[in-house]
Design an enzyme around this catalytic site. Sequence first.
Site: not given
Ligand code: MN
Length: 699
Positions: A48, A72, A76-77, A139, A259
């Site tokens: 990703h 990125h 967070e992850d 993203d 049209d």
């Molecule tokens: Mn992401």
Amino acid sequence: MLTIDSLAHSLDNYLEPELIQQVKKAYLFAEEAHTGQTRQSGEPYISHPLAVASILADMHMDHQCLMAALLHDVIEDTGVPKHIISKEFDSQVADLVDGVSKLNTMLFESRAEAQAENFQKMTLAMAKDIRVILVKLADRMHNMRTLDALDGEQRRRIARETLEIYAPIANRLGMNNVRVELEELGFRALYPLRSSMIEKAVNRARGNRKEVVGKIQESIAQCLKRYGIEAEVFGRQKHLYSIYDKMRSKRKSFYEIMDVYAFRIIVDKVDTCYRTLGAMHNLYKPVAGRFKDYIAIPKANGYQSLHTTLFGMHGLPIEIQIRTPEMETIANNGFAGHWLYKSTEESPNHIRAREWMKGLLEIQQSTGSSLEFIENVKIDLFPDEVYVFTPLGDIYDLAQGSTPIDFAYAVHTDIGNTCVACRINRHLAPLSATLDSGVTVEIITAPGAQPSPAWLNFAITGKARSSIRHALKHQQLNESIALGGRLLNRTLATYNTSLEDLPEETIQRVLKDRKAQNMDELLSEIGLGNQMAYVITRHLLTLETDHQEDQHGPLAIMGTEGLVVTCARCCKPIPGDPIIGHISAGRGIVIHTDTCRNMQDLRDKPDEVMTVRWDPAVNHEFSVELRLELEYEKGIIAILASTITNEDANIEHIGMIEKDARLGIVNVVIAVRDRVHLAQVIKRLRLLKSINRILRTRN
Ligand code: MN
């Protein structure tokens, strides 16, 4: 399949080798951090961020932007903290990654549709660096391309957010390609039935139109040849979402929209654009009022082109756009197109991008056109507003530095006036806290609560400040009238009369003598201590007798009278202490203990001193100050604090005044109900071994 090597290869034509090395390093770091994680589709997670970086590489973004794209999701992850990224790479990359993570934590779900525009603004406001938005858009683009892996509910939420927030942001930044892709993917995911119906209808119509489009294109090409103009001519396809949007917002039928025949002509330079326009107006009759020159006056997002509408054969409307290849790139990529064009010059791209935006601001100032985009970009360049939520999800924009008090008054003056506490993101917070964008603020009110003068120290918005001043003035006036009434009636009672019993003429005469407009004004003057109740009484009764102590006893003090009755800060009296009142001009009555040193000199000024007593019903907490001399030991402050609170007394302040190796002096301000309560606290403190002496501080 996309790999880091294929990405690095695609960077060859615009980045220096050592910068490509840094991008590779960011990849390895991210790959390591995401080890073991997979996407919902089952692929390794790193696919990703790699895809996101590749989207940005297609826009020729700089190496920091690509590194941020690769990293990125790391904060967070995978829980890698920002400072590690900053150490491993550089602080700008860390700021970018952090910025993207912050955007992600703003929850967009369940917010009303009407709020979408504010979210767009807020998103821009929160990103100090526009590259944060670019990473976020890339993203989102990749997430939309791989949306099928998610379940229905998640898919719809992300699709709605894309249509309401991200596609319009791309539009504001002039990034047409990104906008169209986000819209088409979002539309299909959110409204699968509607989009497939429109798609079928478009395909059917396209079959019928093919011949007409071919004819028009041919006649345009022939015409340009006659004029000796070299050009590329395209028939423009309408996108499903834009058809749907037009049907819905302009209430047009599908056929009215279909049209229209739309073409784009690309020519070498600006001069040729105008010559081409002349040729077209010669070929078919132009529709009056439809010609727009966005070359001379660009749109605020940098878009340039000539637009005109012609009556074609059989009166068919034909829309024509004429522009140069550079204008075409800017029209498709907007903000990012600027990178694409100038990435060979020396200065870093993002600085140039800022200059570009400043240029747009100048365009806006000179043409006076107030396009929203400019407003939003201005926020990004000069962030001077914060955006905060109510618990119901409404958004308020406040000046930078605003506090919950400012927010409360922004919601409603009554909310501000009765505010007693607040929660920021569900946690209790001081009313003086500075608000950040994106937080949810809940104001807790209490009926009958009143503004505090201290609020003026931290409220910054004009609305809050003027409302607080107004309320305080009103509050003081009401309180001083009430107190003045009590004081005056008390002295009148010693002569067995009251204000109601006095003839109106007498009252009017006294008011005139005292230069007061009405009775309230005179009472307020008495309450504030500017006029003496017994002097007014003698005046009212036209008595020459000396002031005598009343038989009705001293004025009862509750301690909750408000601004006109206050406890002196020097001696901090509490219920149970013998007290006297000092009538202090402009401040009402200040209550002192009768042994207070500050009162000694005033003893023989009966005008300024009055007898008062505690009301037996007093039910309120009063501050009192203790000085503790103790043998210092580790943790003593904590022991003191728990001893005091165990006796149900609140600690308002606790501090070490002096300390040497063995002895210490600690100052504590606590809130107690009365002397009995204080005695309990002191008794309990005396039981502590390390305490040598306890003194109640007065002065
Ligand atoms: Mn992401």
